[in-house]
Each structure stands twice: as C-alpha cells, then as structure tokens.
Design a protein around this motif. Structure first.
Motif, mmCIF file in Angstrom:
data_model
loop_
_atom_site.group_PDB
_atom_site.id
_atom_site.type_symbol
_atom_site.label_atom_id
_atom_site.label_comp_id
_atom_site.label_asym_id
_atom_site.label_seq_id
_atom_site.Cartn_x
_atom_site.Cartn_y
_atom_site.Cartn_z
ATOM 1 N N ARG A 1 0.834 -1.208 0.000
ATOM 2 C CA ARG A 1 0.000 0.000 0.000
ATOM 3 C C ARG A 1 0.868 1.257 0.000
ATOM 4 N NH1 ARG A 1 -2.964 -3.393 3.706
ATOM 5 N NH2 ARG A 1 -4.919 -4.088 2.717
ATOM 6 N N GLN A 2 1.979 1.212 0.724
ATOM 7 C CA GLN A 2 2.876 2.358 0.738
ATOM 8 C C GLN A 2 3.526 2.557 -0.632
ATOM 9 O OE1 GLN A 2 3.282 4.538 3.361
ATOM 10 N NE2 GLN A 2 4.357 5.749 1.810
ATOM 11 N N LEU A 3 3.899 1.455 -1.270
ATOM 12 C CA LEU A 3 4.478 1.541 -2.613
ATOM 13 C C LEU A 3 3.459 2.088 -3.611
ATOM 14 C CD1 LEU A 3 6.440 -1.836 -2.705
ATOM 15 C CD2 LEU A 3 7.435 0.466 -2.655
ATOM 16 N N GLN A 4 2.207 1.705 -3.422
ATOM 17 C CA GLN A 4 1.164 2.262 -4.283
ATOM 18 C C GLN A 4 1.008 3.754 -4.025
ATOM 19 O OE1 GLN A 4 -2.825 0.995 -3.458
ATOM 20 N NE2 GLN A 4 -3.683 1.979 -5.281
ATOM 21 N N SER A 5 1.022 4.145 -2.752
ATOM 22 C CA SER A 5 0.893 5.559 -2.400
ATOM 23 C C SER A 5 2.029 6.380 -2.995
ATOM 24 C CB SER A 5 0.871 5.714 -0.877
ATOM 25 O OG SER A 5 0.822 7.071 -0.502
ATOM 26 N N ASN A 6 3.231 5.787 -3.053
ATOM 27 C CA ASN A 6 4.399 6.478 -3.611
ATOM 28 C C ASN A 6 4.495 6.320 -5.126
ATOM 29 O OD1 ASN A 6 5.125 7.226 -1.019
ATOM 30 N ND2 ASN A 6 6.527 5.498 -0.738
ATOM 31 N N ARG A 7 3.495 5.647 -5.720
ATOM 32 C CA ARG A 7 3.408 5.428 -7.165
ATOM 33 C C ARG A 7 4.552 4.581 -7.702
ATOM 34 N NH1 ARG A 7 1.080 11.168 -9.613
ATOM 35 N NH2 ARG A 7 -0.740 11.273 -8.239
ATOM 36 N N VAL A 8 5.136 3.781 -6.840
ATOM 37 C CA VAL A 8 6.113 2.800 -7.308
ATOM 38 C C VAL A 8 5.363 1.658 -7.993
ATOM 39 C CG1 VAL A 8 7.915 1.172 -6.618
ATOM 40 C CG2 VAL A 8 7.764 3.417 -5.523
ATOM 41 N N ILE A 9 4.265 1.214 -7.376
ATOM 42 C CA ILE A 9 3.336 0.276 -8.001
ATOM 43 C C ILE A 9 2.150 1.087 -8.500
ATOM 44 C CG2 ILE A 9 1.722 -1.618 -7.570
ATOM 45 C CD1 ILE A 9 3.707 -2.744 -5.575
ATOM 46 N N TYR A 10 1.826 0.962 -9.787
ATOM 47 C CA TYR A 10 0.819 1.859 -10.352
ATOM 48 C C TYR A 10 -0.332 1.154 -11.062
ATOM 49 C CZ TYR A 10 3.595 1.026 -14.588
ATOM 50 O OH TYR A 10 4.272 0.434 -15.626
ATOM 51 N N ASP A 11 -0.238 -0.150 -11.280
ATOM 52 C CA ASP A 11 -1.347 -0.846 -11.942
ATOM 53 C C ASP A 11 -1.201 -2.336 -11.689
ATOM 54 O OD1 ASP A 11 -3.637 -1.239 -13.391
ATOM 55 O OD2 ASP A 11 -2.820 -0.647 -15.327
ATOM 56 N N VAL A 12 -2.242 -3.088 -12.036
ATOM 57 C CA VAL A 12 -2.219 -4.535 -11.848
ATOM 58 C C VAL A 12 -3.005 -5.192 -12.967
ATOM 59 C CG1 VAL A 12 -4.283 -4.558 -10.383
ATOM 60 C CG2 VAL A 12 -2.610 -6.407 -10.172
ATOM 61 N N ASN A 13 -2.537 -6.358 -13.368
ATOM 62 C CA ASN A 13 -3.270 -7.188 -14.316
ATOM 63 C C ASN A 13 -3.665 -8.445 -13.576
ATOM 64 O OD1 ASN A 13 -3.388 -9.449 -16.516
ATOM 65 N ND2 ASN A 13 -3.596 -7.531 -17.632
#
Length: 339
Positions: A200-212
């Motif tokens: 969730r933190q990585l998503q918040s920092n936009r390191v993770i940005y999408d998922v398939n």
C-alpha cells in the motif's frame, strides 16, 4: 514534430450599397469585405493576426478602405470562420481532456491495485518501477512486472521481471502478448517478500501503479476476490507444425488470454467457447461467442475483453502452428469442485 505556419483569406460580410467606383467611372454595387491573416499550429489551432476592412467594387474589385468602426456598424457578426478566430481554444480544451482522462485512468488503476492487495490472487501481475525495488537496474525509471507467487498471512511473495523498460507501454505490451505470463520471464532465484502494508505504501508512492489480474487460484491465507473458484482458459488449434508445436501454441494462447481474464463473481461453474479469427502476426480480426455459452452478459463481456486485451496473440515461433480461426474455451470451476 510541431507543424506551424500562417495563411490568409477574404470574407464578404454583406452589401455596402451603391457607390461611385473611380476605376469603373460609374455607380457600382460594393461589398463589405474583411481580408485577414492568421497563424496556426497543426492547422487546427489558429488565431487571427491582422485584418483589413474594405468596401469592394463587385465589378472591378477595387477596394475602398474602411475603419473598424465603419465596418462593424454595418455587420451583425464577425464573418471570419470561428475556427480561424478561436481555434487556439482547442489547445487548453485538449490539455484539459487529457488531464481528466489521465486522472480517471489513474483512479481506476489505483482502485484495481487496492482491491488486489486486499484480495490477492496467485498470478496477479503488478506494474512497478523496479529501480525502486530491485538491485541491478541502472536506469530510472525501470518499469517492469512483479508476479505474485504465494502468501503467508499478510506477507506476499513475488518474482520480479528480469527485464525492465523506460516506457510503461513496453511492460503493458509484454503482458498483453502473454510474454509476462511465463515463469521464465521472471527471476526465480531471488523472490521478493513484501507485506500488504508495504504494498500500500508503494502504491501511495506510485512505485506500483497498476495490476493485471491473474487467473490462478486465490493465494493461501487470503480471501478470494471471485467466489466462483479458479478460472482457466484453453485454446484449440489444428496447425501444421506437428502435435508438439500445436500443443505449445495452444498453451501460449491460453496463457495470453488467461492472464487478461477478469472473471465476474457470479460466473457459473461451466465453460464458454469463443471463436477467434486472426491474421498472421496474431492480430485479432473477429471475436464470436458460441451460442451455447451459459454466461450472462457480464460474463460474456469478460471473455471478449480478455481476448481483446491479449491482442495480438502469440505468433513468433508458432508460425507453422498458426491458424486463422481458433476456439478458446474459458472454464470457471466452483470451489466445491476443488479437491
């Protein structure tokens, strides 16, 4: 490349009445005209740079200059086409549209990632900047894939892709083609374990940005996102490269489509066949659901969208097994059928 330039035109705004023309040496009908110059970018985005107002003889076209006030007192509206005068307004309009579309897409991607973190499935492929997560990528950003393998409580184990790119669309292409669906695409020697809070933190920092969303079973210790159980897909082909190559081709097509199938929760525990026509190169030209498919409209849309997302289908290396028409079978099995 930016295309820019300039041009000009003449507009007749109305009747200026009868006047003595010094060239014709007789009374003639005169027209109200405005000659203008304009500048443009890509031809569509234009604005007027100068104007000249005249009363022009309808016979010899000799002009008599008018002031702006004289001209405007005789016409009710500007005769210059609105796109010549206001075409530049398309620039902020298009910029605004791009911003809105981007924001909507980013919101959708964020919702998908959040839902996948809350209910992860083995086979889910996360899009991430691997330069922030994995050693060995000198470039930044380094966009690549993270494939979810397993979970232990709130700890999730991933495999990181061996290859990363400086453009997001390159990763998306690997996923659509099915290339990112194979284990050989990832570094299996160095798995990565992250907690759901870290994700969730990585998503918040936009390191993770999408998922398939993968089509495997829910990982151990998590809640299934789709209660219908694991989803599978199979493809049938009658190519000419021998049974081994045909089987490999079917598996490659299955993997490409399976990776892109986002199965609705209420999908029945049964199969649905889709007939796909394609051109050499794997480019899809037609998708037809067979009449005996038991899925509802949402289920049918999901299988059609899965095929569309996989376009183009695997082709390189399977040329001899290629067929212009193949049948893909989507199967959803209920949890009760699992051993």
């Amino acid at each position: 490349m930016i295309i820019w330039g300039s041009g000009g035109g003449v507009c007749i705004a109305g009747d200026a009445g009868m006047r003595d023309c010094p060239v014709c040496q007789s009374a003639q009908r005169f027209d109200l005209t405005v000659s203008y110059r304009y500048a443009h970018i890509w031809y569509a985005f234009s604005w007027v740079t100068s104007r000249r107002y005249q009363a022009v003889c309808s016979r010899c076209h000799n002009g008599v200059a008018l002031t702006k006030q004289e001209f405007q007192s005789r016409v009710s509206k500007d005769p210059i086409p609105v796109m010549r005068r206001r075409g530049w307004l398309l620039i902020p309009a298009l910029v605004g549209l791009v911003i809105v579309v981007g924001a909507v897409q980013e919101r959708r991607q964020g919702d998908d990632v959040a839902a996948s973190i809350a209910a992860p499935h083995a086979g889910d492929i996360y899009f991430a900047d691997l330069s922030k997560l994995v050693k060995g990528f000198d470039q930044s950003p380094a966009y690549g894939a993270l494939k979810l393998v397993s979970a232990d409580g709130n700890m999730l184990t991933f495999m990181a892709a061996k290859t990363a790119y400086n453009k997001k669309r390159s990763v998306e292409s690997d996923v659509r083609s099915g290339k990112a669906g194979t284990d050989d695409y990832y570094d299996r020697d160095e798995p990565m374990t992250l907690s759901t809070d870290q994700l969730r933190q990585l998503q918040s920092n936009r390191v993770i940005y999408d998922v398939n969303h993968g089509a495997d079973t829910p990982v151990a210790g998590t809640t299934s996102k789709a209660p219908g159980g694991p989803a599978t897909a199979s493809a049938s082909s009658t190519g000419h490269g021998g049974p081994s190559l045909a089987a490999d081709y079917s598996r490659a097509v299955m993997q490409a489509v399976q990776t892109n199938w986002i199965r609705p929760d209420n999908t029945p525990a049964s199969s649905c066949k889709v007939r796909v026509t394609q051109q050499p190169g794997g480019h899809i030209t037609g998708i037809d659901i067979e009449s005996d498919c038991p899925y509802d409209e949402a289920g049918k849309r999901s299988v059609v969208n899965a095929v569309r997302r996989a376009d183009p289908l695997p082709y390189q290396g399977y040329e001899k097994a290629f067929q212009s028409t193949i049948v893909i079978t989507f199967a959803s099995m209920s949890d009760a059928s699992q051993p």
